[in-house]
Design a protein around this motif. Sequence first.
Motif, PDB file in Angstrom:
ATOM      1  N   ASP A 194     -99.708  42.675 120.419  1.00  0.00           N
ATOM      2  CA  ASP A 194     -99.465  43.557 121.365  1.00  0.00           C
ATOM      3  C   ASP A 194    -100.037  44.918 121.442  1.00  0.00           C
ATOM      4  O   ASP A 194    -100.290  45.335 120.307  1.00  0.00           O
ATOM      5  CB  ASP A 194     -97.870  43.810 121.318  1.00  0.00           C
ATOM      6  CG  ASP A 194     -96.959  42.586 121.728  1.00  0.00           C
ATOM      7  OD1 ASP A 194     -97.358  41.661 122.411  1.00  0.00           O
ATOM      8  OD2 ASP A 194     -95.886  42.459 121.089  1.00  0.00           O
ATOM      9  N   ALA A 195    -100.286  45.384 122.730  1.00  0.00           N
ATOM     10  CA  ALA A 195    -101.156  46.667 122.729  1.00  0.00           C
ATOM     11  C   ALA A 195    -100.797  47.276 123.949  1.00  0.00           C
ATOM     12  O   ALA A 195    -100.075  46.993 124.877  1.00  0.00           O
ATOM     13  CB  ALA A 195    -102.639  46.435 122.557  1.00  0.00           C
ATOM     14  N   VAL A 196    -100.980  48.690 123.963  1.00  0.00           N
ATOM     15  CA  VAL A 196    -101.095  49.638 125.231  1.00  0.00           C
ATOM     16  C   VAL A 196    -102.458  49.879 125.704  1.00  0.00           C
ATOM     17  O   VAL A 196    -103.277  50.210 124.695  1.00  0.00           O
ATOM     18  CB  VAL A 196    -100.145  50.941 124.730  1.00  0.00           C
ATOM     19  CG1 VAL A 196    -100.407  51.954 125.949  1.00  0.00           C
ATOM     20  CG2 VAL A 196     -98.680  50.598 124.557  1.00  0.00           C
ATOM     21  N   GLU A 197    -102.601  49.587 126.557  1.00  0.00           N
ATOM     22  CA  GLU A 197    -104.007  49.817 127.296  1.00  0.00           C
ATOM     23  C   GLU A 197    -104.037  51.079 128.137  1.00  0.00           C
ATOM     24  O   GLU A 197    -103.114  51.181 128.981  1.00  0.00           O
ATOM     25  CB  GLU A 197    -104.494  48.555 128.069  1.00  0.00           C
ATOM     26  CG  GLU A 197    -105.757  48.455 128.660  1.00  0.00           C
ATOM     27  CD  GLU A 197    -106.256  47.108 129.372  1.00  0.00           C
ATOM     28  OE1 GLU A 197    -106.625  46.495 128.775  1.00  0.00           O
ATOM     29  OE2 GLU A 197    -105.971  47.172 130.625  1.00  0.00           O
ATOM     30  N   LEU A 198    -104.934  51.975 127.495  1.00  0.00           N
ATOM     31  CA  LEU A 198    -105.248  53.061 128.317  1.00  0.00           C
ATOM     32  C   LEU A 198    -106.470  53.107 129.206  1.00  0.00           C
ATOM     33  O   LEU A 198    -107.654  52.761 128.654  1.00  0.00           O
ATOM     34  CB  LEU A 198    -105.363  54.178 127.246  1.00  0.00           C
ATOM     35  CG  LEU A 198    -104.282  54.427 126.245  1.00  0.00           C
ATOM     36  CD1 LEU A 198    -104.763  55.339 125.334  1.00  0.00           C
ATOM     37  CD2 LEU A 198    -103.144  54.706 126.822  1.00  0.00           C
TER      38      LEU A 198
END
Length: 106
Positions: free
Chosen positions: A76-80
């Motif tokens: 899981d990750a947050v994409e900027l």
Amino acid sequence: MILLPIIGIAVAIVFRSLTVEITGDELRWHFGPGLWSHSLALDEIDSVAIVRNHWWNGFGIRVAPGFRLYNVSGLDAVELHLKSGEIRRIGTDDPQGLAAAIEQSR
């Protein structure tokens, strides 16, 4: 022969954790005890999305087609999406919490 285990231990220490924090007008993250520190002005972020990486993207600092990834475990990750057109992915075990914190701070 002694050098290889020492290098392995050093890499394990550096990449054992990823700390992400929002301070003032910056998003900052670093591995382990503070090495490989990165920062990004919050006003450079155009949009935020929650994504799931493929296992082959790996861990650590990776440059993949279309984005740069900072990750120590999990998928899981947050994409900027940055105003410059670049994309950064920050791995986290709480993508909803990190994405919400970034959105609130922008």
